[in-house]
Design an enzyme around this catalytic site. Structure first.
Site, PDB file in Angstrom:
ATOM      1  CG  HIS A  48      -0.410   0.046   2.433  1.00 46.16           C
ATOM      2  ND1 HIS A  48      -0.275   1.112   3.329  1.00 46.16           N
ATOM      3  CD2 HIS A  48      -0.110  -1.220   3.375  1.00 46.16           C
ATOM      4  CE1 HIS A  48       0.206   0.844   4.601  1.00 46.16           C
ATOM      5  NE2 HIS A  48       0.249  -0.546   4.598  1.00 46.16           N
TER       6      HIS A  48
ATOM      7  CG  ASP B 149      -2.898   3.854   2.580  1.00 48.72           C
ATOM      8  OD1 ASP B 149      -2.491   2.827   2.062  1.00 48.72           O
ATOM      9  OD2 ASP B 149      -3.941   3.757   3.333  1.00 48.72           O
TER      10      ASP B 149
ATOM     11  CG  ASP C 279       2.543   0.588   7.902  1.00 48.17           C
ATOM     12  OD1 ASP C 279       2.169   0.018   6.982  1.00 48.17           O
ATOM     13  OD2 ASP C 279       1.710   0.635   8.954  1.00 48.17           O
TER      14      ASP C 279
ATOM     15  CD  GLU D  51      -3.219  -1.662   5.556  1.00 47.42           C
ATOM     16  OE1 GLU D  51      -3.539  -2.718   6.191  1.00 47.42           O
ATOM     17  OE2 GLU D  51      -2.986  -0.607   6.058  1.00 47.42           O
ATOM     18  CD  GLU D  52      -1.735   2.158   7.348  1.00 48.74           C
ATOM     19  OE1 GLU D  52      -2.537   1.847   8.319  1.00 48.74           O
ATOM     20  OE2 GLU D  52      -0.794   2.042   7.547  1.00 48.74           O
TER      21      GLU D  52
ATOM     22  CB  THR E 114     -17.600  25.081  36.155  1.00 44.54           C
ATOM     23  OG1 THR E 114     -17.629  26.466  35.711  1.00 44.54           O
ATOM     24  CG2 THR E 114     -16.334  25.035  37.150  1.00 44.54           C
TER      25      THR E 114
HETATM   26  N1  BES Z   1       1.101  -2.903   8.343  1.00 41.91           N
HETATM   27  C1  BES Z   1       0.176  -2.828   9.134  1.00 41.91           C
HETATM   28  C2  BES Z   1      -0.253  -4.112   9.677  1.00 41.91           C
HETATM   29  C3  BES Z   1       0.538  -4.794  10.457  1.00 41.91           C
HETATM   30  C4  BES Z   1       1.641  -4.171  11.111  1.00 41.91           C
HETATM   31  C5  BES Z   1       0.609  -6.320  10.821  1.00 41.91           C
HETATM   32  C6  BES Z   1       2.602  -4.659  12.244  1.00 41.91           C
HETATM   33  C7  BES Z   1       1.521  -6.865  11.500  1.00 41.91           C
HETATM   34  C8  BES Z   1       2.497  -6.151  11.980  1.00 41.91           C
HETATM   35  C9  BES Z   1      -1.017  -2.339   8.237  1.00 41.91           C
HETATM   36  O1  BES Z   1      -0.721  -1.270   7.666  1.00 41.91           O
HETATM   37  C10 BES Z   1      -2.042  -1.485   9.058  1.00 41.91           C
HETATM   38  O2  BES Z   1      -1.717  -0.723  10.132  1.00 41.91           O
HETATM   39  N2  BES Z   1      -3.236  -1.974   9.283  1.00 41.91           N
HETATM   40  C11 BES Z   1      -4.362  -1.583  10.134  1.00 41.91           C
HETATM   41  C12 BES Z   1      -5.582  -2.131   9.279  1.00 41.91           C
HETATM   42  C13 BES Z   1      -6.789  -1.380   9.736  1.00 41.91           C
HETATM   43  C14 BES Z   1      -6.686  -0.009   9.350  1.00 41.91           C
HETATM   44  C15 BES Z   1      -7.800  -1.984   8.804  1.00 41.91           C
HETATM   45  C16 BES Z   1      -4.362  -2.201  11.279  1.00 41.91           C
HETATM   46  O3  BES Z   1      -3.590  -3.149  11.874  1.00 41.91           O
HETATM   47  O4  BES Z   1      -4.522  -1.251  12.421  1.00 41.91           O
HETATM   48 MN    MN Z   2       0.978  -1.672   6.379  1.00 45.92          MN
HETATM   49 MN    MN Z   3      -0.389   0.628   8.901  1.00 44.87          MN
END
Ligand code: BES
Ligand code: MN
Ligand code: MN
Length: 455
Positions: free
Chosen positions: A87, A89, A120, A154-155, A316
């Site tokens: 991804h 993004d 990432d 993806e994010e 308050t």
């Molecule tokens: N790369 C990550 C997922 C990940 C990180 C898997 C570390 C294993 C170890 C991915 O980009 C991510 O952050 N995914 C999100 C998914 C969500 C937004 C649907 C997550 O896991 O929070």
């Molecule tokens: Mn990722």
């Molecule tokens: Mn991520």
């Protein structure tokens, strides 16, 4: 033949790092509507790199941010077809003041490249593009057919990807998927991840009086929405960490004794873990180890909560409303839609009089565990051993990559999750970084993988 590829990769190391820097300068934050143009720039960047490697490249507009594909299918009918996913993004860079250098001005310090998306997933994803490029520039062809699918959502839950892949069900038929978007087990211990958790993400807003009120004049006579929200949320989890959503554990597949032993055999120091996070105790569901809690048990987390006065000094008031953002991590066989509905009705059932509740569903996906017995995992293990000088361990991880379940459903294939990152790379956090050595080793492992898979 492979030595040419390897030599080329070594010769190109600094040029490849510059390419990564160029990629990291594009602030492709998918969650931020103001970044729509930057998302297109990032998609173009990916498409240009794939095209330069000699692939047939396309940018597919979807409802959200475009999907980039690149194909090369001249390895012959006998050669396997590999679908490579990544991804472009990235997560929002906030909080900005905690970055040592600005998030979209990449800088190398102590062998690490710092920028949002470094690990990432821009840095990790680029390794596969560069590996393909190296084969094409030296040998002039690849040992496997490749289909790159690089998305920009993806994010934010990959909401348009499943439909896109469903449409490409025949066209993108493949033998295995490859994704580098996870982590190594430790700095000196590479890993293949064979399981991920799923997720459900939602938000609840509770509204009381039609405006903020003087807490002396009105306090005690109407329900305070923040008091109400905290009381409601306290009913979703018990003090020990068990989730109280009705039916939450019904479909959970318990860990086998064998898998628990495998987890326990991995090097792990609870003291180092606590020290690294700056906490004086670990906490979680009773009866499970920290590793089991992180990789194979479902959770409930409040990700953010706001309402009322957030400024300096006291004020308050009885606020008018309060909001909480929540996620559950899910394990294989738990159903995100069913549990989202169950969470919503639990909150409704404990919502006090005088409060209006609105519930918003964001996204969800199921957890997944792969069958590792096939030849592809062997090939990946060999390629990693070659590049990292160490055989990878088999691990699960707690994060989510929604599309891996889809690859299984649509194409009937397993995904090789080959992580070049480290959990200490600060993904989703300020000062995200990626070790330049892992960027290089990952690229070499990827190049070797095409050869191993081609055998
Ligand atoms: N790369 C990550 C997922 C990940 C990180 C898997 C570390 C294993 C170890 C991915 O980009 C991510 O952050 N995914 C999100 C998914 C969500 C937004 C649907 C997550 O896991 O929070
Ligand atoms: Mn990722
Ligand atoms: Mn991520």
């Amino acid at each position: 033949m492979f030595s040419q590829v390897e030599e080329y990769l070594i010769a190109q190391q600094s040029a490849h790092l510059e390419q990564l820097k160029d990629f990291l300068r594009i602030p492709s934050v998918s969650a931020d509507p103001e970044r729509k143009a930057d998302m297109l720039t990032a998609a173009d960047f990916v498409a240009d790199k794939l095209k330069a490697a000699g692939l047939d490249t396309q940018i597919h507009p979807v409802d959200g941010h475009p999907i980039v594909t690149g194909e090369w299918r001249k390895a012959g009918a006998d050669a396997p077809t590999v679908l490579i996913y990544g991804h472009y993004d990235v997560q929002p860079p906030d909080p900005l003041d905690l970055w040592t250098t600005p998030p979209f001005e990449p800088e190398v310090r102590n062998g690490k490249i710092y920028a949002r998306g470094a690990t990432d997933d821009k840095g990790q994803m680029l390794t596969h593009v560069l590996a393909v490029d190296a084969w094409m520039k030296t040998v002039g062809k690849l040992p496997v057919n490749v289909i790159f699918v690089i998305e920009g959502e993806e994010e934010v839950g990959s909401s348009n990807l499943d439909r896109f892949l469903e449409e490409k069900k025949e066209e993108f038929a493949c033998d295995v998927a490859v994704v580098s978007d996870t982590s190594m087990y430790a700095a000196d211990l590479p890993a293949i991840t064979y399981g991920l958790r799923g997720i459900l993400a939602c938000e609840v807003k509770v509204t009381g009086p039609n405006r903020d009120l003087h807490s002396g004049v009105f306090g005690g006579a109407v329900t305070n929405p923040i008091n109400a929200l905290t009381q409601m949320l306290a009913k979703v989890q018990d003090d020990e960490g068990r989730v109280l959503i009705p039916g939450f554990y019904d479909d959970v597949i318990e860990l086998t004794a064998e898998e628990r032993e495998q987890f326990a055999a991995l090097p792990f120091s609870e003291d180092d873990f606590k020290k690294d996070l700056g906490v004086n105790a670990v906490h979680g569901e009773p009866g499970y180890s920290t590793t089991e809690r992180r990789w194979a048990r479902p959770t409930f987390d409040i990700n953010g909560i706001y309402g009322g006065y957030q400024g300096a000094g006291p004020k308050t008031i009885v606020p008018s409303y309060a909001v909480a953002k929540m996620t559950c991590r899910l394990v294989p066989n738990q159903d995100a839609a069913k549990l989202t509905a169950a969470l919503k009705s639990l909150l409704e059932s404990v919502c006090p009089p005088g409060i209006k509740m609105e519930f918003r569903e964001y996204h969800g996906c199921t957890g997944h565990v792969f069958n590792t017995s096939g030849p592809h995992f062997q090939a990946a293990s060999k390629a990693i051993d070659f590049a990292f000088g160490k055989e990878p361990v088999m691990i699960r991880e707690g994060g989510s990559i929604p599309v891996v379940a889809t690859f299984q459903e649509i194409f009937g294939v397993e995904t090789l999750l080959l992580g070049w990152g480290l959990n200490s790379d600060n993904l989703h956090s300020p000062d995200e970084h990626f070790h330049v050595a892992n960027f290089q080793r990952g690229t070499l492992a990827s190049a070797k993988l095409w050869e191993e898979l081609g055998r």
